[in-house]
Design an enzyme around this catalytic site. Structure first.
Site, PDB file in Angstrom:
ATOM      1  N   GLU A 329     -16.035 -37.577  45.838  1.00  0.00           N
ATOM      2  CA  GLU A 329     -14.957 -38.143  46.632  1.00  0.00           C
ATOM      3  C   GLU A 329     -14.875 -36.968  47.707  1.00  0.00           C
ATOM      4  O   GLU A 329     -14.697 -37.005  48.808  1.00  0.00           O
ATOM      5  CB  GLU A 329     -13.601 -37.787  45.725  1.00  0.00           C
ATOM      6  CG  GLU A 329     -13.670 -38.994  44.640  1.00  0.00           C
ATOM      7  CD  GLU A 329     -13.372 -40.355  45.339  1.00  0.00           C
ATOM      8  OE1 GLU A 329     -13.322 -40.419  46.594  1.00  0.00           O
ATOM      9  OE2 GLU A 329     -13.271 -41.341  44.254  1.00  0.00           O
ATOM     10  N   ARG A 333     -15.442 -38.197  51.729  1.00  0.00           N
ATOM     11  CA  ARG A 333     -14.069 -37.983  52.421  1.00  0.00           C
ATOM     12  C   ARG A 333     -14.215 -36.721  53.334  1.00  0.00           C
ATOM     13  O   ARG A 333     -13.853 -36.684  54.388  1.00  0.00           O
ATOM     14  CB  ARG A 333     -12.995 -37.807  51.640  1.00  0.00           C
ATOM     15  CG  ARG A 333     -12.639 -39.319  51.024  1.00  0.00           C
ATOM     16  CD  ARG A 333     -11.317 -39.034  50.010  1.00  0.00           C
ATOM     17  NE  ARG A 333     -11.410 -40.030  49.102  1.00  0.00           N
ATOM     18  CZ  ARG A 333     -10.511 -40.941  48.406  1.00  0.00           C
ATOM     19  NH1 ARG A 333      -9.328 -40.765  48.950  1.00  0.00           N
ATOM     20  NH2 ARG A 333     -10.703 -41.692  47.592  1.00  0.00           N
ATOM     21  N   ASP A 462     -20.990 -49.815  42.768  1.00  0.00           N
ATOM     22  CA  ASP A 462     -20.906 -50.373  44.093  1.00  0.00           C
ATOM     23  C   ASP A 462     -21.679 -49.642  45.349  1.00  0.00           C
ATOM     24  O   ASP A 462     -22.685 -49.924  45.949  1.00  0.00           O
ATOM     25  CB  ASP A 462     -19.503 -50.481  44.851  1.00  0.00           C
ATOM     26  CG  ASP A 462     -18.432 -49.327  44.697  1.00  0.00           C
ATOM     27  OD1 ASP A 462     -19.089 -48.290  44.168  1.00  0.00           O
ATOM     28  OD2 ASP A 462     -17.554 -49.458  44.981  1.00  0.00           O
ATOM     29  N   GLU A 597     -12.123 -52.528  52.163  1.00  0.00           N
ATOM     30  CA  GLU A 597     -13.478 -53.321  51.965  1.00  0.00           C
ATOM     31  C   GLU A 597     -13.550 -54.520  52.825  1.00  0.00           C
ATOM     32  O   GLU A 597     -14.896 -55.008  53.328  1.00  0.00           O
ATOM     33  CB  GLU A 597     -14.230 -53.566  50.560  1.00  0.00           C
ATOM     34  CG  GLU A 597     -14.444 -52.223  49.811  1.00  0.00           C
ATOM     35  CD  GLU A 597     -13.157 -51.343  49.346  1.00  0.00           C
ATOM     36  OE1 GLU A 597     -12.088 -51.989  49.201  1.00  0.00           O
ATOM     37  OE2 GLU A 597     -13.336 -50.278  48.867  1.00  0.00           O
ATOM     38  N   THR A 686     -19.781 -44.329  53.087  1.00  0.00           N
ATOM     39  CA  THR A 686     -18.994 -45.262  52.291  1.00  0.00           C
ATOM     40  C   THR A 686     -17.214 -44.874  52.526  1.00  0.00           C
ATOM     41  O   THR A 686     -16.497 -45.672  52.036  1.00  0.00           O
ATOM     42  CB  THR A 686     -19.305 -45.198  50.846  1.00  0.00           C
ATOM     43  OG1 THR A 686     -18.857 -46.343  50.222  1.00  0.00           O
ATOM     44  CG2 THR A 686     -18.794 -43.725  50.122  1.00  0.00           C
TER      45      THR A 686
END
Ligand code: DMJ
Length: 699
Positions: A329, A333, A462, A597, A686
């Protein structure tokens, strides 16, 4: 001492109804009656009143209890997987390699490290994204959630205030939440557990009590969605599009400004806004929302807001703190956000911060297997797995590469790319894949897959698939192992996971669990059409684009068929034509976390096809966010129930990815400037942070 008066107490004798011994029942009945008669009128009235209350309560709770039991026994959507003939699914990788990359196959290589160039020195970076005008803030439009509905439960802030950072409890909190997630994930088909525990993943660390829904109302009992969506009057968008591009771009800017206002007023410098309670939530204590938003503000031309945020980064952002952060994360980010902002602005501040953070994340890779731990204490320089396992999540360890590789390229320090590439090399040769599909966990000691047998394109797997393709593109299409793994995985998806609904032939991606097909699809899977389209745009087979078109339609339907126009977190598709419906949404899955998404895929699809329907679908989603998630005093909130437009149930949390991803992709979808972050020059990580595609290495 006085004995109690006879009227001061009631003595009850309970007999055992199952006892077969002689108990002189008649005598006892008479004695009970005598005792009853001996009671005062007040005592008898009191007892009768209590009994009546109990009866009424029992009658009222009967429907919700039976409803819950009905939900618990819902297993009809688990189907035996058809026995299929196993055939070689990838006879043709080499020829695809040849066509797509137009290069001779070569072993996986580290990225080509170039001298670090700031945007000022890089003609391909910078000018196309420099904001051309300062857009004056407008008044926020149409406050929808003026006040939390009176029915709303108040939820304690379980994640806790920033004081948690000081006593080092953050990791425990995060870990505790993840532990609950694991229980859910491991309990195959345990819907009842899931309803009581955690219903989300990654960054959406929803407290267990927030996930608990009130007993179903009469309306909620019908969870199945009709094929023709209901359209009660109150689902009509409050704002109707007149359709011009400029209107839409401005509407997205307005949405961003409104979200930012809430963050600035109530959560400045903290990780996430809690817009209903006008407070904040802390996860790592790194200003997640602020950093996730930097490049979005730059792209939207919000110079004033950007300047304030930059000032905070300069003065306040410090990685010298005793706090456990999640490697994945924080990488996608914070590291991703800092790197992309450096590219867009050319401001060295952001690269310096990125370097500082990157070096502090490196202890995560000190494991026996070189598969990184999930958590790092950036202050202490120590790393560890979650408390309950030595496994890491597969998507997490394979979705940090774009950022680490770019950090090496910019700093000319190869250590970052080496550790990141090593993970990919290990996973590439690891046994236990199923036609290119990977399990969800990998052990940090042995380096082997664990919890084998469950295959999903949703949570925990994913972005492994997404980053295979994107690393290949980032590296100038030179790393053939990445392409090979990606192509094989797409074939595995087509063979094992893609099905169509019985009613309307909607194409969807389900899950495989120990050879049983489960027609369950997370909203997270809606990244896939965009990724498939990106691959096709880069020379991969045309049928990838066909599948992308079909899946985009399905993701659109996941919004359109809901009464609020917003997708739930998870849907179950119906394979039976006789059901007369495509989608079933279980009570525990009805929340919406403002996820990106579908909008992400709409952006890719519009860029590659120019079909306006994708913009229109995105516009509808923006209207729905404004209608059902916008909080009047600032910010947007996740909601509990996309099927209840009257009380969507605000959850009091604005995820950082709403500003970092959802609104950014929305803006890019509506922009007519195809050179604004051209997909031939940039690859989005992502978390939607654009990083440059590297120049091709010399042949
Ligand atoms: C984001 O943090 C990233 O897109 C991640 O890959 C998946 N989850 C969220 C958004 O839903």
């Amino acid at each position: 001492m006085y004995p109690p008066s006879r009227k001061d107490f009631v003595s009850l004798t309970l007999s055992d109804p199952h006892s077969h011994t002689y108990n002189n029942g008649k005598h006892r009945r008479q004695s009970c009656w005598r005792k009853w008669k001996q009671l005062s009128r007040l005592q008898r009235s009191l007892i009768l009143f209590l009994l009546a209350l109990l009866l009424i309560f029992g009658l009222l709770s009967y429907p919700s209890i039976t409803e819950q039991w009905r939900g618990l026994s819902d297993r009809e959507d688990w189907l035996e997987l058809n026995d299929r003939e196993v055939k070689t699914i990838l006879p043709d990788v080499k020829s695809v390699l040849g066509q797509a990359a137009d290069k001779a196959p070569a072993p996986v290589a580290g990225p080509h490290v170039e001298p670090a160039l700031g945007p000022a020195l890089r003609p391909d970076v910078g000018p196309d994204v420099v904001p051309d005008s300062v857009v004056e803030p407008r008044e926020p439009n149409i406050p929808i959630l003026a006040k939390p509905p009176t029915k709303k439960k108040t939820f304690p802030n379980k994640r806790g205030p920033p004081s948690l950072q000081k006593d080092g409890n953050i990791s425990d909190t995060v870990g505790g939440e993840k532990q609950e997630q694991d229980v859910v994930q491991d309990g195959e088909g345990e819907e009842e557990d899931k309803e009581k525990k955690i219903v989300s993943w990654r960054g959406a660390m929803i407290e267990a009590d927030q996930a608990t829904e009130p007993p179903p109302s009469a309306d909620e009992k019908e969870a199945a969605v009709p094929r023709v969506p209901a359209n009660p009057a109150n689902t009509v968008p409050l704002e109707v599009s007149t359709g011009t591009t400029v209107d839409r771009l401005e509407a997205v800017r307005d949405a961003f400004r409104h979200a930012w206002k809430g963050y600035k007023d109530y959560a400045w410098g903290h990780d996430e806004l809690k817009p209903i309670s006008k407070s904040f939530g802390e996860w790592f204590g790194l200003g997640l929302t602020l950093i996730d938003s930097l490049d979005t503000m730059w792209i939207m031309g919000l110079k004033e807001e950007f300047a304030e945020a930059k000032n905070w980064v300069e003065k306040e952002l410090s990685f010298n703190k005793n706090v456990d952060v999640n490697l994945f994360e924080t990488t996608i980010r914070v590291l991703g956000g800092l790197l992309s902002t450096f590219h867009l602005t050319g401001d060295q501040l952001f690269l310096d911060k990125a370097k500082d953070l990157g070096s502090k994340l490196m202890p995560a890779f000190k494991t026996p297997s070189k598969i990184p731990f999930s958590d790092v204490n950036i202050g202490k320089g120590t790393a560890h797995p979650p408390r309950w396992t030595s496994d890491s999540t597969l998507a997490e360890v394979t979705s940090i590469q774009l950022e680490f590789r770019e950090l090496s390229r910019l700093t000319q320090d190869p250590q970052y790319q080496e550790v990141a590439n090593e993970v990919m090399r290990l996973v590439h040769k690891l046994p236990g894949k199923h036609d290119g599909l990977v399990p969800m966990f990998i052990n940090t000691n042995s380096g082997q897959f664990t919890h084998k047998g469950v295959f999903t394109l949703g949570a925990r797997a994913d972005s492994y698939y997404e980053y295979l393709l994107k690393q290949w593109i980032q590296g100038g299409k030179a790393e053939d192992d990445l392409l090979e793994d990606y192509l094989q995985a797409v074939e595995g998806v087509k063979k094992h996971l893609v099905r169509q609904t019985g009613a309307s032939r909607l194409t969807f991606v389900g899950e495989l669990s120990h050879n049983r097909f489960n027609p369950k699809m997370d909203h997270l899977v809606c990244f896939l059409p965009g990724t498939l389209a990106l691959g096709a745009h880069n020379g991969l087979p045309g049928d990838h684009m066909d599948l992308a078109v079909e899946l985009t339609e399905t993701c659109h339907q996941m919004y359109k068929q809901m009464e609020t126009g917003l997708s739930p977190e998870i849907v179950h598709f119906s394979l039976q034509a006789s059901d007369g419906r495509d989608v079933v949404v279980k009570p525990a899955d009805r929340h919406n976390l403002l996820r990106p998404e579908t909008v992400e895929s709409l952006f890719y699809m519009y860029r590659f096809t120019k079909e306006t329907k994708y913009r229109d679908w995105g516009w509808d989603i923006l209207q729905s966010f404004n209608n059902y998630t916008k909080v009047s005093d600032g910010g947007y909130t996740s909601i509990n129930n996309v099927r209840d437009p009257v009380n969507p149930g605000p959850r009091d949390k604005m995820e950082s990815f709403f500003l970092g991803e959802t609104l950014k992709y929305m803006y890019l979808l509506f922009s007519d400037d195809m050179e604004l972050l051209s997909l031939d020059k940039y690859i989005f990580n992502t978390e939607a942070h654009p990083l440059p595609i590297w120049p091709s290495p010399p042949k």
